[in-house]
Design a protein around this motif. Structure first.
Motif, PDB file in Angstrom:
ATOM      1  N   SER A   1      69.694  56.094  17.161  1.00 30.74           N
ATOM      2  CA  SER A   1      68.646  55.133  17.362  1.00 30.74           C
ATOM      3  C   SER A   1      68.951  54.186  16.171  1.00 30.74           C
ATOM      4  N   GLY A   2      68.390  52.843  16.333  1.00 33.27           N
ATOM      5  CA  GLY A   2      68.462  52.008  15.151  1.00 33.27           C
ATOM      6  C   GLY A   2      68.090  52.342  14.062  1.00 33.27           C
ATOM      7  N   MET A   3      66.916  52.903  13.825  1.00 29.42           N
ATOM      8  CA  MET A   3      66.347  53.760  12.631  1.00 29.42           C
ATOM      9  C   MET A   3      67.372  54.659  11.999  1.00 29.42           C
TER      10      MET A   3
ATOM     11  N   PHE B   1      61.603  44.379  10.221  1.00 32.42           N
ATOM     12  CA  PHE B   1      61.061  45.401  11.300  1.00 32.42           C
ATOM     13  C   PHE B   1      60.167  46.436  10.679  1.00 32.42           C
TER      14      PHE B   1
ATOM     15  N   GLU C   1      67.392  41.332   6.572  1.00 34.52           N
ATOM     16  CA  GLU C   1      67.650  41.265   8.166  1.00 34.52           C
ATOM     17  C   GLU C   1      67.885  39.934   8.589  1.00 34.52           C
TER      18      GLU C   1
ATOM     19  N   ASN D   1      62.092  39.393  11.765  1.00 38.45           N
ATOM     20  CA  ASN D   1      61.304  39.669  13.105  1.00 38.45           C
ATOM     21  C   ASN D   1      60.067  40.440  12.591  1.00 38.45           C
TER      22      ASN D   1
ATOM     23  N   ASP E   1      70.623  44.187   8.623  1.00 39.53           N
ATOM     24  CA  ASP E   1      70.268  44.480   9.831  1.00 39.53           C
ATOM     25  C   ASP E   1      70.582  43.432  10.783  1.00 39.53           C
TER      26      ASP E   1
ATOM     27  N   THR F   1      70.790  43.345  13.984  1.00 41.15           N
ATOM     28  CA  THR F   1      70.330  43.768  15.456  1.00 41.15           C
ATOM     29  C   THR F   1      70.589  42.553  16.606  1.00 41.15           C
TER      30      THR F   1
ATOM     31  N   SER G   1      70.498  48.341  15.937  1.00 47.82           N
ATOM     32  CA  SER G   1      69.839  48.978  16.821  1.00 47.82           C
ATOM     33  C   SER G   1      70.455  48.502  18.176  1.00 47.82           C
TER      34      SER G   1
ATOM     35  N   THR H   1      69.820  49.751  20.855  1.00 49.19           N
ATOM     36  CA  THR H   1      68.843  49.565  22.054  1.00 49.19           C
ATOM     37  C   THR H   1      68.298  48.241  22.639  1.00 49.19           C
ATOM     38  N   LYS H   2      68.519  47.305  21.696  1.00 54.74           N
ATOM     39  CA  LYS H   2      68.221  46.065  21.855  1.00 54.74           C
ATOM     40  C   LYS H   2      69.014  45.221  22.899  1.00 54.74           C
TER      41      LYS H   2
ATOM     42  N   GLY I   1      69.851  53.644  20.683  1.00 54.24           N
ATOM     43  CA  GLY I   1      70.885  53.967  20.034  1.00 54.24           C
ATOM     44  C   GLY I   1      71.149  52.902  18.874  1.00 54.24           C
TER      45      GLY I   1
ATOM     46  N   ILE J   1      62.529  44.531  22.285  1.00 53.41           N
ATOM     47  CA  ILE J   1      62.994  43.191  22.328  1.00 53.41           C
ATOM     48  C   ILE J   1      64.313  43.453  22.889  1.00 53.41           C
TER      49      ILE J   1
HETATM   50  C1  LIG Z   1      64.319  48.019  16.957  1.00 57.32           C
HETATM   51  C2  LIG Z   1      64.836  47.711  15.831  1.00 57.32           C
HETATM   52  C3  LIG Z   1      65.016  48.566  14.731  1.00 57.32           C
HETATM   53  C4  LIG Z   1      65.021  50.061  15.036  1.00 57.32           C
HETATM   54  O1  LIG Z   1      65.975  50.355  16.326  1.00 57.32           O
HETATM   55  P1  LIG Z   1      65.603  51.605  17.272  1.00 57.32           P
HETATM   56  O2  LIG Z   1      66.616  51.724  18.172  1.00 57.32           O
HETATM   57  O3  LIG Z   1      64.066  51.205  17.967  1.00 57.32           O
HETATM   58  O4  LIG Z   1      65.361  52.956  16.345  1.00 57.32           O
HETATM   59  C5  LIG Z   1      65.789  48.214  13.707  1.00 57.32           C
HETATM   60  N1  LIG Z   1      65.851  46.865  13.320  1.00 57.32           N
HETATM   61  C6  LIG Z   1      65.484  45.783  14.314  1.00 57.32           C
HETATM   62  C7  LIG Z   1      65.675  44.527  13.675  1.00 57.32           C
HETATM   63  C8  LIG Z   1      64.911  46.166  15.513  1.00 57.32           C
HETATM   64  O5  LIG Z   1      64.448  45.194  16.184  1.00 57.32           O
END
Ligand SMILES: *Cc1c(COP(=O)(O)O)cnc(C)c1O
Length: 411
Positions: free
Chosen positions: A82-84, A108, A151, A155, A180, A182, A201, A203-204, A214, A357
């Protein structure tokens, strides 16, 4: 289409294969046979480049890692569950009890609680600053500061950092700058501006369709001559520099975090992430254009929208000069009260109400009652969370449809 052309070529060419199956193959195996004892020894000491065990990497994820490293101009990457997990991997690989983090930006929520609640339980302290507090940031750096965390776009406060100026502060002090990003290097390229580690992340917007959780950490190469990682501040990294040279930060992350904490990416998620990555430049181009149209359309009608494309935003000049490729998918609307925000969200027909997001669809969420519900008033104020604040992540819909829908919802 006049942006992101080089990424268009890079991504589709590096995801697809020129022989056999074009789409990346998914290697589902958790473990890998070494063949003979000599090979096993070589795999464990790093002299034989073959998979060891899926917790520390698999061939599908390795393909994604090499594309992401190339995307950022890094020497290598480690993908995570995950991103975390990417943020914790990169942090835990460098920190020990007594160390300090200086954290910058509208953060975040998960990162904020990781620093303020979880790492503090292990004796690691974090101080938080707004992006423009350059003097306070300089003064906060001590012998124990290991990471300056930033960041790349606030966000949800939509404040933009001067990344170059912050990288100069970090480099002058010999301290790691971790960003970060993302929003992806299609918008800003932190390593090129002087950062050391970039976390994502995926995932976004990289995946883009809510199908794969991821993350990834991308690392720069260790320099041949002087390097901040060769100073006593980062003495735990020295043995990896000795053994792996410019690739040291990859070994450090894998052996000091991934191996022991186990935040590994699954091959299937890495596969889905690569499919998303192929179309990232096209989606990003569409979305950053739509964001400006929608923000300006709502602003003209008198709604309280927050985005640096507006001329009265405090970072508008920085948006024009440093973020000419846009700053991602987000903007916020302040509806004044929780009741009006709820009414907006319950009336909109296009927006999906969710915490994610960067999706193909437009997403929206009331901040104070959800992600930031556990934060005290002072912290919410620092992070820019007001009672009526809605965060919107713009999707691929026709922007005029979104404007019409939002004007109706905000009535
Ligand atoms: C969503 C997000 C994260 C965490 O990512 P996950 O994949 O949800 O664990 C970290 N930083 C930012 C800027 C994000 O938008």
């Amino acid at each position: 289409m006049n942006r992101f052309e080089s990424f268009c070529t890079k991504f589709v060419q590096s995801v697809g294969k020129k022989e056999g199956a074009i789409s990346p193959s998914i290697t589902g195996s958790a473990s890998f046979a070494y063949g003979d004892s000599e090979s096993a020894e070589g795999i464990f000491d790093g002299s034989v480049k073959k998979p060891l065990y899926a917790r520390v990497g698999n061939p599908t994820s390795a393909q994604l890692e090499s594309i992401l490293a190339d995307m950022d101009g890094g020497v290598g990457a480690v993908v995570t569950s995950s991103g975390m997990a990417a943020t914790s991997l990169a942090c835990m690989s460098l920190l020990k009890t007594g160390d300090e983090i200086v954290s910058i930006g509208g953060l975040f929520g998960g990162t904020y609680s990781f620093f303020s609640e979880t790492l503090s339980r292990f004796g690691i302290t974090t101080t938080f600053f707004d992006v423009d507090e350059l003097e306070n940031i300089k003064n906060a750096l001590t012998d124990k500061t290991k990471i300056i965390f930033l960041e790349s776009v606030g966000n949800p406060n939509m404040r933009l950092p001067d990344i170059k100026a912050l990288a100069d502060i970090a480099n002058e002090a010999g301290i790691v700058l971790m960003v970060d990003n993302t929003i992806t290097p299609l918008s800003v390229a932190p390593l090129a501006l002087g950062a050391d580690i970039v976390v994502y992340s995926t995932t976004k917007i990289i995946s883009g369709n809510a199908s794969a959780l991821g993350g990834a950490a991308v690392f720069r190469a260790i320099n041949e001559g002087e390097d901040k990682f060769k100073t006593p501040r980062y003495e735990e990294v020295h043995k990896f520099i000795k053994g792996m040279g410019k690739m040291a930060l990859i070994g450090n992350a894998k052996k000091r975090a991934m191996r022991d904490f186990g935040m590994s990416a699954s091959a299937y998620n890495s596969y889905l992430t690569m499919l998303g990555l192929e179309t990232l430049p096209l989606r990003m181009d569409r979305i950053v254009e739509s964001v400006e149209k929608i923000v300006k359309g709502l602003n003209e009608r008198g709604y309280h929208v927050n985005h640096p494309c507006l001329s009265f935003h405090p970072h508008h000049a920085r948006y024009v000069s440093d973020f000419s490729n846009g700053c991602g998918t987000l903007f916020t609307i302040d509806m004044g009260t929780k009741e009006r925000a709820f009414k907006f969200l319950n009336t909109t027909k296009l927006a999906t109400i969710t915490a994610n997001i960067g999706d193909s669809r437009t997403l929206a969420l009331h901040m104070a009652s959800t992600i930031y519900r556990d934060f005290d008033e002072k912290t919410r104020e620092f992070l820019g969370i007001t009672e009526g604040l809605i965060r919107v992540s713009v999707g691929l819909e026709n922007p005029q449809d979104i404007i019409d829908d939002f004007l109706n919802a905000a009535k």
